[in-house]
Design an enzyme around this catalytic site. Structure first.
Site, mmCIF file in Angstrom:
data_model
loop_
_atom_site.group_PDB
_atom_site.id
_atom_site.type_symbol
_atom_site.label_atom_id
_atom_site.label_comp_id
_atom_site.label_asym_id
_atom_site.label_seq_id
_atom_site.Cartn_x
_atom_site.Cartn_y
_atom_site.Cartn_z
ATOM 1 N N PRO A 126 0.786 -1.243 0.000
ATOM 2 C CA PRO A 126 0.000 0.000 0.000
ATOM 3 C C PRO A 126 0.812 1.285 0.000
ATOM 4 C CG PRO A 126 0.070 -0.904 2.207
ATOM 5 C CD PRO A 126 0.786 -1.899 1.331
ATOM 6 N N SER A 128 3.917 1.897 2.178
ATOM 7 C CA SER A 128 4.753 2.232 3.336
ATOM 8 C C SER A 128 6.213 2.392 2.934
ATOM 9 C CB SER A 128 4.607 1.168 4.424
ATOM 10 O OG SER A 128 5.010 -0.111 3.956
ATOM 11 N N GLU A 147 2.672 -1.580 -9.007
ATOM 12 C CA GLU A 147 1.757 -2.469 -8.287
ATOM 13 C C GLU A 147 0.921 -3.235 -9.300
ATOM 14 O OE1 GLU A 147 -0.198 -4.786 -5.969
ATOM 15 O OE2 GLU A 147 1.444 -3.542 -5.207
ATOM 16 N N CYS A 245 7.837 -10.808 4.013
ATOM 17 C CA CYS A 245 7.345 -10.890 5.397
ATOM 18 C C CYS A 245 7.025 -12.344 5.730
ATOM 19 C CB CYS A 245 6.129 -9.987 5.608
ATOM 20 S SG CYS A 245 4.727 -10.339 4.527
#
Length: 505
Positions: A126, A128, A147, A245
């Site tokens: 998004p 960050s 994106e 992540c």
């Protein structure tokens, strides 16, 4: 309640370093994440932000790998995403571990006066890390944020505008095309790859409920394609950071080793063991950071940095140039007229060497290096929209005021008055705002403005000149939040409808 697939437990037991405990891993996964934010230094310094929010009951603990990142604790419940300072882009709600990749990219030679001029964020939303990199670049150079998901592009765009980013161009492609369309075009590339998300279990207790090894293997194939494309898009001598992540080596170390085996003469791993105090606790033999949740009491994360030591052959031939680029450089005479309008109406200036383009009756400010990319691929959004051309004069756009009026002057260290109704012109937080075309607002007035309402000039208690002055900026905490038309008895709100907030606080 945390739900972990037993197959994941068996899998991760084989990968957990011997000096770490499986019991501690499970305990860490069961603990809620500490709340963390990153101060947006495009709009306010970290020192001023801390001084501003401490009287509000915020306390700050520094994130060791990000000079502007903090774990925060509040003395009262507050919806961070709905507070004024978040809406105006003074900070980004960002998990601490996710601040690692931009920090790793902009270190050593990549952080001095030779800082990258052309940077690619291959999987951005998004936003960050995109906005963090824009701040590290101080809005200089060119940052292309890509994106793949159409719906997430909209979120990315909204966050870029909210944070006052002006050096960004947005694209909407499968990241695998960049090796072909932008062969050896970037000084630095961040690939925060789509992944299995195993490290996110502390904020999503169902993240590991349906875990399957086959899914890990499948997404690793995509990651291999993406890292190859990222490497092809990187200039020789440039830096590539690969991050996820997730925790499985198949999606982390194995992907980096795949790139090394593909280009053994051109890939050099760079150790991140000294990236920050304590980095060695998470460092692998290769110099990667494999962050387990219990090490820093954070999300699980993986970060690797590589240097491209030599050019590599392109796989496909140069694509045909994109035709019908809808923008053209604005004539110098029109740029001068636009600059006069911006200066007279808002006491603002275009940045030195501004690249101003025209599309129909719209003026746009492009990042300076963007001209080299015209015709190479299709862009969703480039830079910021400055103004519309009217029959007589111009009409400035909200996003231009947010970017150009990012720092109008603050004195947060002297801010001892937290009364939301205190008149803005007597609030010490606003005393250093010397812009004659900007009206500082207090909290109550700023809330009214962001809810799309006009502001009664009587609310300034006689401290505001009631002579009609036309278009002006309004600011809060020393950063512009929009445009009003000063009619004398009221300030007419010009906030775009899509940005109006129905509820605040």
């Amino acid at each position: 309640m945390l739900q972990i697939n037993p197959n994941f437990i068996k899998h991760i037991e084989q990968e957990l370093p011997s000096h770490l405990s499986m019991d501690e891993f499970i305990l860490a996964c069961n603990r809620p994440l500490r709340q963390s934010i990153r101060v947006n230094t495009l709009r306010i310094s970290s020192e001023d932000f801390i001084a501003l929010m401490t009287p509000r009951g915020w306390s700050f603990s520094p994130v060791p790998w990000c000079s502007d990142g903090f774990w925060i604790t509040l003395t009262h419940d507050e919806q961070l995403g709905n507070c004024l300072e978040h809406i105006q882009g003074l900070f980004y709600i960002q998990e601490a571990s996710s601040m690692l990749p931009p920090t790793a990219l902009f270190t050593n030679d990549d952080a001095d006066e030779r800082a990258p001029l052309r940077v690619l964020d291959m999987a951005s939303a998004p936003g960050s890390k995109t906005t963090q990199m824009a701040a590290l670049m101080n809005n200089n150079g060119l940052l292309i944020a890509n994106e793949y998901s159409a719906s997430r592009v909209k979120v990315l765009h909204a966050n870029v505008l909210r944070m006052g980013v002006s050096n960004c161009a947005l694209t909407h492609f499968d990241g695998r095309v960049f090796g072909e369309y932008q062969y050896e075009a970037f000084d630095a590339v961040l690939l925060d790859a789509p992944c299995g998300g195993e490290g996110t279990v502390r904020k999503d207790q169902n993240a590991l409920k349906e875990w399957q090894l086959d899914d890990v293997i499948a997404i690793a194939d995509t990651q291999k394609d993406l890292i190859e494309a990222a490497f092809l898009a990187l200039k020789p001598g440039g830096a590539l950071v690969y991050s996820t992540c997730t925790l499985s080596q198949l999606e982390n170390q194995a992907i980096c080793q795949h790139l090394l085996s593909r280009y053994p003469e051109a890939v050099a791993f760079e150790s991140l063991a000294t990236l920050f105090d304590g980095a060695a606790k998470a460092c692998t033999e290769e110099g990667f950071l494999h962050v387990w949740p219990q090490i820093y009491d954070s999300e699980g994360f993986f970060v690797a940095k590589m240097r491209k030591t030599a050019s590599v052959p392109r796989i496909k031939s140069q694509p045909k140039a994109q035709k019908n680029f809808p923008f053209s450089p604005a004539p110098e005479k029109q740029i001068a007229a636009l600059q006069d309008y911006i200066q007279q109406s808002f006491a603002l200036s275009l940045p030195p060497g501004a690249q101003v383009y025209l599309r129909d009756d719209e003026f746009w400010l492009f990042p300076a290096p963007f001209s080299d990319f015209i015709g190479t691929m299709r862009f969703q959004r480039i830079g910021i929209k400055l103004a519309d051309v009217l029959k007589k004069g111009f009409k400035i756009k909200h996003e231009a005021v947010i970017a150009l009026g990012a720092k109008l002057g603050t004195n947060a260290n002297n801010n001892s008055n937290t009364n939301p109704n205190n008149n803005a012109n007597t609030n010490p937080n606003n005393n250093s705002n010397t812009n004659p075309r900007c009206i500082p607002l207090n909290q109550a007035q700023a809330e009214q403005f962001l809810m799309g309402r006009d502001i009664d000039t009587a609310s300034f208690d006689g401290k505001l000149d009631l002579t009609p002055k036309g278009e002006m900026m309004v600011s809060y905490h020393g950063a512009a939040i929009g445009v009003v038309k000063h009619l004398g008895h009221r300030l007419k709100n010009s906030l775009p409808r899509e940005l109006v907030r129905d509820n605040l606080g």
